[in-house]
Write an enzyme that holds these catalytic residues in place. Sequence first.
Site, mmCIF file in Angstrom:
data_model
loop_
_atom_site.group_PDB
_atom_site.id
_atom_site.type_symbol
_atom_site.label_atom_id
_atom_site.label_comp_id
_atom_site.label_asym_id
_atom_site.label_seq_id
_atom_site.Cartn_x
_atom_site.Cartn_y
_atom_site.Cartn_z
ATOM 1 N N TRP A 102 0.759 -1.268 -0.071
ATOM 2 C CA TRP A 102 0.009 -0.051 -0.051
ATOM 3 C C TRP A 102 0.821 1.144 -0.042
ATOM 4 O O TRP A 102 0.580 2.292 -0.507
ATOM 5 C CB TRP A 102 -0.919 -0.101 1.205
ATOM 6 C CG TRP A 102 -1.987 -1.336 1.243
ATOM 7 C CD1 TRP A 102 -2.027 -2.270 1.868
ATOM 8 C CD2 TRP A 102 -2.849 -1.460 -0.040
ATOM 9 N NE1 TRP A 102 -2.910 -3.134 1.499
ATOM 10 C CE2 TRP A 102 -3.469 -2.555 0.352
ATOM 11 C CE3 TRP A 102 -3.333 -0.663 -1.092
ATOM 12 C CZ2 TRP A 102 -4.360 -3.286 -0.547
ATOM 13 C CZ3 TRP A 102 -4.374 -1.262 -1.887
ATOM 14 C CH2 TRP A 102 -5.082 -2.616 -1.516
ATOM 15 N N ASP A 172 -1.742 6.643 6.735
ATOM 16 C CA ASP A 172 -2.621 5.692 6.125
ATOM 17 C C ASP A 172 -3.080 4.675 7.310
ATOM 18 O O ASP A 172 -2.110 4.002 7.536
ATOM 19 C CB ASP A 172 -2.165 4.874 4.852
ATOM 20 C CG ASP A 172 -3.078 4.056 4.498
ATOM 21 O OD1 ASP A 172 -4.055 3.695 5.050
ATOM 22 O OD2 ASP A 172 -2.947 3.410 3.309
ATOM 23 N N LYS A 196 -12.473 -2.043 7.323
ATOM 24 C CA LYS A 196 -11.666 -3.015 8.299
ATOM 25 C C LYS A 196 -12.484 -2.802 9.913
ATOM 26 O O LYS A 196 -12.994 -3.620 10.413
ATOM 27 C CB LYS A 196 -10.121 -2.707 8.157
ATOM 28 C CG LYS A 196 -9.649 -2.897 6.692
ATOM 29 C CD LYS A 196 -8.384 -2.674 6.672
ATOM 30 C CE LYS A 196 -7.935 -2.483 5.065
ATOM 31 N NZ LYS A 196 -8.224 -3.642 4.216
HETATM 32 C C1 LIG Z 1 -3.237 0.077 4.780
HETATM 33 C C2 LIG Z 1 -4.167 0.074 3.481
HETATM 34 N N1 LIG Z 1 -4.300 1.217 2.699
HETATM 35 C C3 LIG Z 1 -4.903 0.970 1.647
HETATM 36 C C4 LIG Z 1 -5.799 0.256 1.298
HETATM 37 C C5 LIG Z 1 -6.656 0.362 -0.004
HETATM 38 O O1 LIG Z 1 -7.886 0.537 0.441
HETATM 39 P P1 LIG Z 1 -9.048 0.971 -0.395
HETATM 40 O O2 LIG Z 1 -9.488 -0.611 -0.970
HETATM 41 O O3 LIG Z 1 -10.241 1.419 0.491
HETATM 42 O O4 LIG Z 1 -8.780 1.864 -1.464
HETATM 43 C C6 LIG Z 1 -5.718 -0.840 2.002
HETATM 44 C C7 LIG Z 1 -6.800 -1.990 1.698
HETATM 45 O O5 LIG Z 1 -6.765 -3.340 2.201
HETATM 46 C C8 LIG Z 1 -4.971 -1.155 3.244
HETATM 47 O O6 LIG Z 1 -4.709 -2.176 4.072
#
Ligand SMILES: Cc1ncc(COP(=O)(O)O)c(C=O)c1O
Length: 360
Positions: A102, A172, A196
């Site tokens: 991510w 994040d 989550k």
């Molecule tokens: C730490 C983290 N950041 C970003 C994301 C991406 O999130 P989204 O699917 O809401 O765009 C995730 C998805 O699992 C994640 O775990």
Amino acid sequence: MERVFNFSPGPAMLPVEVLEIAQRDMLSWGNSGMSVMEMSHRGKEFDSIIQKAESDLRTLLAIPGNYKVLFLQGGASTQFAMVPLNLMANYKKAHYVKTGLWAKKAIAEASRYGAVNVAASSEDKTFSYIPELKSEMFTPDADYVHITSNNTIYGTKFTDIPDVNGLPLVSDMSSCILSEVFDVKDYALIYAGAQKNIGPAGLTIVIIREDLVGKEMDITPTMLKYSIHTGEGSLYNTPPTYAIYIAGLVFDWLVKNGGVAAMEAKNRQKAAVLYDYLDHSAMFKPTVKGKDRSLMNIPFVTGNEELDKKFISEAAKKGLMGLKGHRSVGGMRASIYNAFPAEGVKSLVGFMKQFEAENA
Ligand SMILES: Cc1ncc(COP(=O)(O)O)c(C=O)c1O
């Protein structure tokens, strides 16, 4: 059908009490005669829903008055673009800490709008640790520093807040928000996809310090400007109303169950049960050691792909679902967010012991 223990990394388990209230309210929210899904986002009923959701979130995280709370769409992935578009105001440069997939995606997106300095990375060891950070890494010629507080795929988390040399710190927190006590004031901007620890997918929470709002680049699309959303109380366009309603129920549930401190205590206990077993098992190995271990996502492997597959398939037959690890780590991963019950972790460990005995 009995409910299963769902170890999915997200969308993930919600509190049963919340689902029951949603079920009760499905055809008519209060005396409104309509489902929340059918309400105008500008009516008084929805106004009370979004106001209470924000107020409970502010209580839970002790959000100071000079921070705005936004209920947005687009997932955390949209924040990968919104953050640089809005915050790369002076230097068109930012420092990123690369601790997983991510973070890599956030880096790739930010690189489209300015210069990215990868200040530190743990890619050399499949992101199985948090790199050591020193304030000198964060030179003042940058607009912000970006970290991923909890790395969902690799099962690591920041235990200490890095000293970022006075730069705005952006995090994040998609997979750890509301799971542990932290001080909002240590961050300039926090974002999290809801699916989550908060509620249904489709909602993204942003908590932003007021002085960072309104500095977006000219090219920023209207929908990606924080200033547009802060100016309209998250109602510039139709927000994800039903997801906000469920998030509000989760916040209310959290407030009634002791808030974030109580969740943290439970989360520590739940994680300890699994880590303790993993540290002693001859068959299952944790992929993260030491202080960087996540409380939310716990990856583990047997070292034998066939055995992993057999374990995942037999676990599913026992109602232990969603244990397959991410393809970049392999093996298994147990995601145990706030709403995941302690009995589910005990069931998993019980099954692991049995599986280990039968397959030794
Ligand atoms: C730490 C983290 N950041 C970003 C994301 C991406 O999130 P989204 O699917 O809401 O765009 C995730 C998805 O699992 C994640 O775990």
